[in-house]
Design a protein around this motif. Structure first.
Motif, mmCIF file in Angstrom:
data_model
loop_
_atom_site.group_PDB
_atom_site.id
_atom_site.type_symbol
_atom_site.label_atom_id
_atom_site.label_comp_id
_atom_site.label_asym_id
_atom_site.label_seq_id
_atom_site.Cartn_x
_atom_site.Cartn_y
_atom_site.Cartn_z
ATOM 1 N N SER A 233 0.810 -1.222 0.000
ATOM 2 C CA SER A 233 0.000 0.000 0.000
ATOM 3 C C SER A 233 0.838 1.264 0.000
ATOM 4 C CB SER A 233 -0.938 0.002 1.214
ATOM 5 O OG SER A 233 -1.808 -1.106 1.177
ATOM 6 N N GLY A 288 -8.338 -2.437 5.391
ATOM 7 C CA GLY A 288 -8.701 -2.842 4.050
ATOM 8 C C GLY A 288 -8.819 -1.703 3.056
ATOM 9 N N THR A 289 -8.825 -0.452 3.523
ATOM 10 C CA THR A 289 -8.923 0.681 2.590
ATOM 11 C C THR A 289 -7.664 0.829 1.746
ATOM 12 O OG1 THR A 289 -8.050 2.265 4.225
ATOM 13 C CG2 THR A 289 -10.454 1.915 4.170
ATOM 14 N N GLY A 290 -6.520 0.366 2.259
ATOM 15 C CA GLY A 290 -5.277 0.521 1.529
ATOM 16 C C GLY A 290 -4.663 1.897 1.634
ATOM 17 N N GLN A 357 -8.227 -6.546 -0.334
ATOM 18 C CA GLN A 357 -9.288 -5.836 0.365
ATOM 19 C C GLN A 357 -10.433 -6.770 0.744
ATOM 20 O OE1 GLN A 357 -7.732 -4.843 -2.353
ATOM 21 N NE2 GLN A 357 -7.475 -2.614 -2.452
ATOM 22 N N TRP A 360 -9.511 -8.815 3.841
ATOM 23 C CA TRP A 360 -9.676 -8.117 5.117
ATOM 24 C C TRP A 360 -11.134 -8.032 5.523
ATOM 25 C CZ3 TRP A 360 -5.431 -8.710 7.222
ATOM 26 C CH2 TRP A 360 -4.220 -8.399 6.635
#
Length: 394
Positions: A233, A288-290, A357, A360
């Protein structure tokens, strides 16, 4: 109280040394023994699977043996495992055999340390005691990591295992000496008529064990893949590793703190456990948004704050089962080991099918399932509380 808590921490740490020494020195071990990464992963799975299968039997055995003999046996098995691995097994099968011995010792060490705290610490201090004891897992990981630059690189990985074996022998000699007070308190936690201790609230206990499996699967996957995801990320590898390390230290602080607070709270501990698990759901969604700042926030929220729940869970189970604490916590430990054995592997398979994503979000779903099962177990215990002959719920 301090010697008892220190003994429990040393014992619990010793039980996990075989697997943490192996994973920390994995590069050195695999190069020397010619193991593939897949074989190393399978060996770790073997350790946790054997720990899960032996958790309930060793819990019952610890009840019969008592804290002194159980702790000596647990540390002895860990020492045999570490010595056997240090002798450079000639095949993965031999290495797996020594890891299975260490896994049985690990299950016994957890049962014996839980029994030691239940019988050797005042009830009003057991929350803090279990919080400190649950810090043994990150402590063992730190010992394994420290062995790489201090011993493994300069002398060889085998000497790292040999040094850990010496620590296990010392624990086998020292810890039983602090168990006499706990054994003397046994009469206060068993029935007057000498009846065999029984598990209280078996159905809720099985639900909690299953919930622990879901929670451990999610957290095991997070600990295994957080650094990789953070690096993908945009974080540097060094900063990603530092994030995991700092969050792990925060988890130690949180586990101890939540225990101290529990000692000052009149029950309702399971509701707090559920709240911590749900915080992990939020944290995994942020991860999970990165987005790097949100990954950092999510890691701190999930690892440092949410992951404080295992110690409070064990404390709750011990309070509910004062006459059979080792057997009761054995059910919980079985769930924890099952999650650790299955979770990271399934997460890795999932990543071959979907994006990170999605993985997660699936882990967040596992924590939701864990929270629901915990709430169900709590409801059952509230119903069973109406029976006057059983201890009060927590």
């Amino acid at each position: 109280m301090i010697p008892v808590v220190a003994g429990a921490v040393m014992l619990a740490t010793t039980g996990t040394l075989p697997v943490f020494m192996l994973t920390a020195q994995s590069v050195l071990v695999t190069d020397d023994l010619g193991l593939t990464d897949a074989q190393l992963g399978m060996l770790v799975t073997v350790f946790y699977t054997a720990s899960a299968l032996s958790s309930i039997p060793t819990g019952r055995a610890a009840e019969r043996l008592g804290t002194g003999r159980a702790s000596r046996l647990a540390a002895g098995l860990a020492a045999v495992s570490l010595v056997g691995i240090s002798l450079r097994p000639t095949s993965p099968v031999m290495l797996a055999v020594f890891l299975v011995l260490g896994a049985v010792g690990n299950s016994m060490s957890q049962a014996a340390s839980n029994l030691l705290l239940a019988r050797g610490t005042p009830a009003r201090r057991q929350g803090a005691a279990f919080g400190v004891k649950q810090s043994a897992v990150p402590l063992a990981a730190a010992i394994g990591g420290a062995a790489v630059p201090t011993v493994g690189v300069s002398l060889g990985w085998r000497w790292g295992f040999a040094g850990a074996a010496v620590l296990a022998v010392l624990v086998a000699l020292l810890v039983p000496r602090v168990c006499s007070g706990a054994e003397a308190a046994r009469s206060r936690t068993t029935s007057r008529d000498g009846a065999r201790p029984r598990l209280v609230g078996l159905r809720p206990l099985l639900l909690l064990g299953t919930a622990t499996a879901f929670g451990s699967a999610a957290m095991g996957s997070l600990m295994a893949y957080l650094v990789i995801w953070a690096n993908h990320s945009g974080m540097t590898a060094g900063n990603a590793g530092l994030l995991l390390s700092v969050a792990g230290v925060g988890s130690i602080v949180a586990r101890v703190s939540i225990g101290f607070v529990a000692d000052r709270r009149a029950g309702n501990n399971m509701a707090v456990v559920i709240g911590h698990v749900l915080l992990g759901v939020v944290g995994l969604c942020l991860i999970g948004t990165g987005v790097v700042p949100l990954i950092v926030l999510g890691a701190v929220l999930t690892i440092s704050i949410s992951w404080a729940w295992p110690g409070l869970m064990l404390f709750t189970v011990v309070r509910t089962n004062p006459s059979s604490p080792a057997a009761a916590t054995g059910v919980i430990q079985m769930g924890a080991y099952t999650g650790n054995a299955v979770g990271p592997g399934l997460f890795g398979v999932l990543l071959t099918l979907v994006a990170f994503q999605v993985g997660w979000l699936v882990n967040a779903g596992l924590l939701v399932m864990a929270a629901l099962l915990m709430a169900w177990a709590r409801r059952l215990r509230l119903v069973e509380r109406r029976r006057p002959e059983e201890p009060p719920t927590v």
